[in-house]
Design an enzyme around this catalytic site. Structure first.
Site, PDB file in Angstrom:
ATOM      1  N   ASN A   1       0.871  -1.172   0.000  1.00 42.23           N
ATOM      2  CA  ASN A   1       0.000   0.000   0.000  1.00 42.23           C
ATOM      3  C   ASN A   1       0.910   1.224   0.000  1.00 42.23           C
ATOM      4  OD1 ASN A   1      -1.755   2.060   0.501  1.00 42.23           O
ATOM      5  ND2 ASN A   1      -2.463   1.308   2.496  1.00 42.23           N
ATOM      6  N   TRP A   2       0.986   1.887  -1.138  1.00 47.15           N
ATOM      7  CA  TRP A   2       1.901   3.036  -1.251  1.00 47.15           C
ATOM      8  C   TRP A   2       1.329   4.292  -0.584  1.00 47.15           C
ATOM      9  CZ3 TRP A   2       3.897   2.761  -7.074  1.00 47.15           C
ATOM     10  CH2 TRP A   2       4.607   1.562  -7.237  1.00 47.15           C
TER      11      TRP A   2
ATOM     12  N   GLU B   1      -5.020  -5.506  10.222  1.00 44.88           N
ATOM     13  CA  GLU B   1      -4.008  -4.478  10.471  1.00 44.88           C
ATOM     14  C   GLU B   1      -4.329  -3.787  11.794  1.00 44.88           C
ATOM     15  OE1 GLU B   1      -2.067  -3.060   6.558  1.00 44.88           O
ATOM     16  OE2 GLU B   1      -3.882  -1.898   6.804  1.00 44.88           O
TER      17      GLU B   1
ATOM     18  N   HIS C   1      -9.492   0.399   5.008  1.00 44.51           N
ATOM     19  CA  HIS C   1      -8.187   0.677   5.601  1.00 44.51           C
ATOM     20  C   HIS C   1      -8.329   1.597   6.818  1.00 44.51           C
ATOM     21  CE1 HIS C   1      -4.105   2.094   6.194  1.00 44.51           C
ATOM     22  NE2 HIS C   1      -3.753   0.952   5.640  1.00 44.51           N
TER      23      HIS C   1
ATOM     24  N   GLY D   1       2.651   1.919  10.868  1.00 38.87           N
ATOM     25  CA  GLY D   1       3.568   3.055  10.783  1.00 38.87           C
ATOM     26  C   GLY D   1       4.275   3.371  12.091  1.00 38.87           C
TER      27      GLY D   1
ATOM     28  N   GLY E   1       3.085  -1.028   4.210  1.00 37.57           N
ATOM     29  CA  GLY E   1       3.107   0.396   3.908  1.00 37.57           C
ATOM     30  C   GLY E   1       4.537   0.884   3.712  1.00 37.57           C
ATOM     31  N   GLY E   2       5.141   1.414   4.780  1.00 31.00           N
ATOM     32  CA  GLY E   2       6.460   2.070   4.707  1.00 31.00           C
ATOM     33  C   GLY E   2       7.517   1.268   3.967  1.00 31.00           C
TER      34      GLY E   2
HETATM   35  P1  13P Z   1       3.171   0.211   7.631  1.00 33.54           P
HETATM   36  O1  13P Z   1       3.749  -1.014   6.980  1.00 33.54           O
HETATM   37  O2  13P Z   1       3.867   1.475   7.264  1.00 33.54           O
HETATM   38  O3  13P Z   1       3.021   0.018   9.122  1.00 33.54           O
HETATM   39  O4  13P Z   1       1.671   0.368   7.057  1.00 33.54           O
HETATM   40  C1  13P Z   1       0.813  -0.707   7.118  1.00 33.54           C
HETATM   41  C2  13P Z   1      -0.397  -0.379   6.330  1.00 33.54           C
HETATM   42  O5  13P Z   1      -1.206   0.461   6.720  1.00 33.54           O
HETATM   43  C3  13P Z   1      -0.608  -1.074   5.053  1.00 33.54           C
HETATM   44  O6  13P Z   1      -1.890  -0.859   4.581  1.00 33.54           O
END
Ligand code: 13P
Length: 250
Positions: A8-9, A169, A97, A175, A235-236
């Site tokens: 997920n960018w 999640e 999300h 994050g 994400g990150g």
């Molecule tokens: P991170 O990997 O940055 O914690 O984000 C997770 C996320 O929200 C993926 O949808």
């Protein structure tokens, strides 16, 4: 079951940056991707076409949107419909999300409507659930996840399940660098699998359940080894080709 090693960018990447990242991933992943893995990338609207073009000859990849509105068209300023996504060849999307829930105030009802509408329009949906830290501390994980599943999938019939994934999640792990522990992940995924089985019977066993929240290259192999974990949503660490390639191939 296939593993969905997803990215997920979020609100990152210009078109040029998105193309460079997609090319980097294709170079590092395409030839090495095991048959039992696919790589869905949820990218910003503006980069969908460019990324899709780059990955057109990379069969393991899927390209999806991070959001859409559950109507065909109309007076919904600022929104994009599944029909518009399909118009540019996009067949995947996220719903539920935590950032849509908690920053943009999306309710379980709206998320449920999006999920069933998107599936009915032929999209493959990764539907996200997860509890807040206060809810976990109050011992409410089971209650919160069950409610999100019940309302989010209320109008999803069993025949749409081949186009559905669920992502767990925990909001406090997104994050933050804080990955949920194996026991916490195992419990939430078992609960989700059990709920899917109760609602859908045998068909519920084939729905991939992904884990998301501070997934890194070093932690991926141990996370996907947990029972009922059928992939990740990152994400990150998905924003750089080197780190996300390591995750995909972990
Ligand atoms: P991170 O990997 O940055 O914690 O984000 C997770 C996320 O929200 C993926 O949808």
């Amino acid at each position: 079951m296939q593993y969905w090693m997803s990215a997920n960018w979020k609100m990152h990447k210009t078109i040029a940056d998105a193309k460079a990242l997609a090319q980097g991933l294709k170079d590092q992943v395409n030839a090495n991707l095991p048959d039992d893995r696919i790589v869905p990338l949820f990218v910003p609207f503006t980069a969908l076409t460019a990324v899709k073009e780059i990955l057109a000859d990379a069969p393991g990849f899927r390209v999806g949107a991070q959001n859409f509105y559950p109507e065909e068209q109309g007076a919904f300023t600022g929104e994009i419909s599944p029909m518009m996504l399909k118009d540019i060849g996009i067949e995947w999307a996220l719903t539920g999300h935590s950032e849509r829930r908690h920053i943009f105030g999306e309710t379980d009802d709206l998320i449920g409507k999006k999920t069933s509408y998107g599936l009915n329009q032929g999209l493959t949906i990764v539907f996200c659930i997860g509890e807040l830290i206060e809810e976990r501390k109050a011992g409410r994980v089971e209650e919160v996840l069950t409610k999100q599943l019940e309302i989010g999938l209320a109008d999803v019939p069993a025949d749409k399940l081949p186009n559905l994934g669920v992502a767990y999640e925990p909001v406090w792990a997104i994050g933050t660098g804080e990955v949920a522990g194996p026991t916490e992940i195992e419990h939430a995924h078992a609960l989700t699998r059990c709920w899917l089985g109760k609602k859908y019977g045998e068909a519920g066993n084939a729905v991939p359940i992904l884990y998301g929240g501070s997934v890194k290259p070093e932690t991926t192999a141990s996370i996907i080894a947990i029972e009922n974990v059928n992939g990740v949503l990152v994400g990150g660490a998905s924003l750089k080709a080197d780190s996300f390639s390591k995750i995909v191939l972990a």
